[in-house]
Every structure is written in structure tokens, then in C-alpha cells.
Design an enzyme around this catalytic site. Structure first.
Site, PDB file in Angstrom:
ATOM      1  N   TYR A  19     -19.849 -11.506  -6.970  1.00 39.97           N
ATOM      2  CA  TYR A  19     -20.248 -12.005  -8.299  1.00 39.97           C
ATOM      3  C   TYR A  19     -19.047 -12.029  -9.243  1.00 39.97           C
ATOM      4  O   TYR A  19     -18.804 -13.024  -9.936  1.00 39.97           O
ATOM      5  CB  TYR A  19     -21.355 -11.103  -8.843  1.00 39.97           C
ATOM      6  N   SER A  61     -19.690 -14.759 -17.306  1.00 32.03           N
ATOM      7  CA  SER A  61     -20.190 -13.392 -17.492  1.00 32.03           C
ATOM      8  C   SER A  61     -19.052 -12.541 -18.040  1.00 32.03           C
ATOM      9  O   SER A  61     -17.874 -12.858 -17.812  1.00 32.03           O
ATOM     10  CB  SER A  61     -20.634 -12.825 -16.136  1.00 32.03           C
ATOM     11  N   LYS A  87     -17.395 -15.366 -10.979  1.00 35.81           N
ATOM     12  CA  LYS A  87     -17.411 -15.525 -12.434  1.00 35.81           C
ATOM     13  C   LYS A  87     -15.988 -15.615 -12.997  1.00 35.81           C
ATOM     14  O   LYS A  87     -15.730 -16.381 -13.925  1.00 35.81           O
ATOM     15  CB  LYS A  87     -18.199 -14.385 -13.092  1.00 35.81           C
ATOM     16  N   ALA A 144     -15.887 -12.110  -8.527  1.00 38.99           N
ATOM     17  CA  ALA A 144     -14.897 -13.105  -8.077  1.00 38.99           C
ATOM     18  C   ALA A 144     -15.316 -14.507  -8.524  1.00 38.99           C
ATOM     19  O   ALA A 144     -14.506 -15.283  -9.048  1.00 38.99           O
ATOM     20  CB  ALA A 144     -14.763 -13.050  -6.555  1.00 38.99           C
TER      21      ALA A 144
END
Ligand SMILES: NC(=O)c1ccc[n+]([C@@H]2O[C@H](COP(=O)([O-])OP(=O)(O)OC[C@H]3O[C@@H](n4cnc5c(N)ncnc54)[C@H](O)[C@@H]3O)[C@@H](O)[C@H]2O)c1
Length: 251
Positions: A152, A139, A156, A154
Site C-alpha cells: 500500500y 494517502s 501510494k 509503495a
């Protein structure tokens, strides 16, 4: 026919980007193992079959090591091997380090990050037989921070650096490993993230305002980049991070 004769395992294949990847890779000649925790993955496999392609649907949870093994085994049992893995399945939970419940933190790390370890462990022996490619759908939020999304971002960020290290570890096995970082893309995942906010319309407008191109991406725009990374056109590309984010991270 850039994937002719190749078998690909796609996770998160029941929706959004994973579904678009499955359809595109099948149209380019791949045999597709479409995996998802949701029954919607059957519709993906049916659409591929209806257009004359080859696909098998597997229901499983990428947060489980056993399920990940089953997904990879499905590729070798159905199609005799594996030449590409596109890992798109993920979840998101809101929260700061102060507000997030440990259970939510662990769920996100398990589905978004541990899954990459489980799938990688299962897939590398098969991918090394003829050479292959792994594409981790990370992402733009693996490259920059955002508010209220600590687990999220962390996970990604970890995937992006894991891809680099895996690329080094397996270059001599003929396996290329890259991460692909979409910006906001028009999928149920993005809509759900707006709906979790107290004012979904202004959350949507705020997100749109961060994209220099001025619109959300489409799942096909991400699938096209995944196809490039998985195909022989990217034969000298490994350990790379490809952003497809409408300029989000250039701001
Ligand atoms: N849509 C965006 O704006 C955006 C932006 C950046 C990155 N991404 C990433 O792109 C990827 C795909 O997202 P999307 O937008 O297509 O989302 P989506 O919600 O449309 O699809 C995600 C799919 O993953 C599946 N999934 C969820 N948990 C699973 C589990 N435990 N096991 C197996 N399957 C599971 C869901 O059932 C769903 O079918 C994700 O990794 C996401 O983090 C999306």
C-alpha cells in the site's frame, strides 16, 4: 456551483471518500460518472438523482484497462466529454516484504497504481479538449512509512510522484494533476484495516494517537479538498501534494 457544466469521473464512488466526492461535486453542478466495482455505486447515483443532480453509475474494476476505458467512455457518451477525474478506488493488504504473498503485492499495485496509468491514458485525450483536472486520492502513507503495509505505501508513494510528472507532461494541454493525501478518515476502509489486526480496539487507539487534531477525518473534509483541487479556484495549482491529515505528517 463550482463544477457547473463540468463532467467528473469518480472511482471508488460506492463508499467513503469517493461517495462523498460524488455527492459534493453533483451538489456543485457537476454531471457525475460514479464508478466502482461494488453495486453500492447505484445508491450513490440514486442519491444524486433524488436531489436533482445528474449521475450515471458504472460498475467496473479499475485494475482492468478495459474497465477504465469503459468508465471514461461513459463520460463522453453520457455527457459529451470529461473535465475532471477523481481517482479514489483502492485496496489494502497487510504484509512486510518478508511476509507478503506476491499475489497480494500484485493486486495492490494493480488496483492502486496501474489503475492511475489506465485511467490517465484514457482520460487525458478527453481532458485536453477543454482543459481539466485530475485528483489522485493518495494517502499520508504515500509520504511516510508505516509498518506491515509494504504494498500500500509503495503504491501510494508512486501515485504522489506520478501526479507530479503528469502535471509537467500535461500542463501545456490545460490539464492540472494533483495528489490529495488524506490521513485516517472514518470510512469502511479504515475500519477494515483495524479489523485485520489481532486487537482492533488498540489498533484504533494507536491510529487516533497519531493525529494531532485528535479525531479521524470525515469523508466530506476530504471531498472539500478534492473539490478545491478540481475547481477553477485551483487554476494555478498543479503538481501539488495536498495533505488533509489532521496533522499526522507534521508530527
Ligand atoms: N479511509 C482512510 O483512512 C484513508 C486514508 C488515506 C487514504 N485513503 C484513500 O482514500 C481512498 C478512498 O478510500 P475510502 O476510505 O473511501 O475507502 P472505502 O473502502 O470506503 O471506498 C473504497 C471504494 O473503492 C472501491 N474499490 C475497491 N477496489 C476497486 C476496484 N478494483 N475497482 C473499482 N472500485 C474499487 C470499493 O468497492 C469502495 O467502494 C483510497 O484511495 C484510500 O487509499 C483512505
Amino acid at each position: 456551483m463550482r463544477m457547473k457544466g463540468k463532467t467528473v469521473l469518480v472511482t471508488g464512488a460506492g463508499s467513503g471518500i469517493g461517495r462523498a466526492v460524488s455527492l459534493l461535486f453533483a451538489a456543485e453542478g457537476a454531471s457525475v460518472v460514479a464508478a466502482d466495482v461494488s453495486e453500492h455505486v447505484h445508491a450513490t447515483a440514486e442519491r444524486i438523482a433524488a436531489s436533482g443532480g445528474r449521475a450515471a453509475a458504472v460498475i467496473g474494476d479499475v485494475g482492468s484497462r478495459e474497465s477504465c476505458l469503459e468508465m471514461v467512455e461513459a463520460a463522453s457518451e453520457r455527457y459529451g466529454g470529461l473535465q475532471a477525474l477523481v481517482h479514489a478506488a483502492a485496496i489494502s493488504r497487510k504484509g512486510t516484504v518478508a511476509t507478503m504473498k506476491e499475489e497480494d503485492w500484485l493486486d495492490v499495485q494493480n488496483v492502486n497504481l496501474n489503475s492511475a496509468f489506465y485511467l490517465g491514458q484514457a482520460a487525458v485525450p478527453l481532458l485536453s479538449v477543454k482543459g481539466g483536472a485530475i485528483v489522485f486520492i493518495a494517502s499520508q502513507l504515500g509520504l511516510v512509512g508505516t509498518r506491515n503495509s509494504i504494498a500500500y505505501t509503495a503504491a501510494k508513494g508512486a501515485i504522489v510522484n506520478m501526479a507530479r510528472s503528469m502535471a509537467l507532461d500535461h500542463a501545456q494541454d490545460g490539464i492540472r494533476v494533483n495528489s490529495l493525501c488524506p490521513g485516517p478518515v472514518d470510512t469502511p476502509f479504515l475500519h477494515a484495516s483495524f479489523m485485520r489486526e489481532s486487537d482492533p480496539e488498540s489498533a484504533r487507539a494507536l491510529s487516533l494517537g497519531k493525529i494531532p487534531i485528535g479525531r479521524f477525518g470525515t469523508p466530506l473534509e476530504i471531498a472539500n479538498a478534492a473539490l478545491f483541487l478540481a475547481s477553477d479556484e485551483a487554476s494555478f495549482v498543479t503538481g501539488a501534494t495536498l495533505t488533509v491529515d489532521g496533522g499526522y505528517t507534521a508530527l
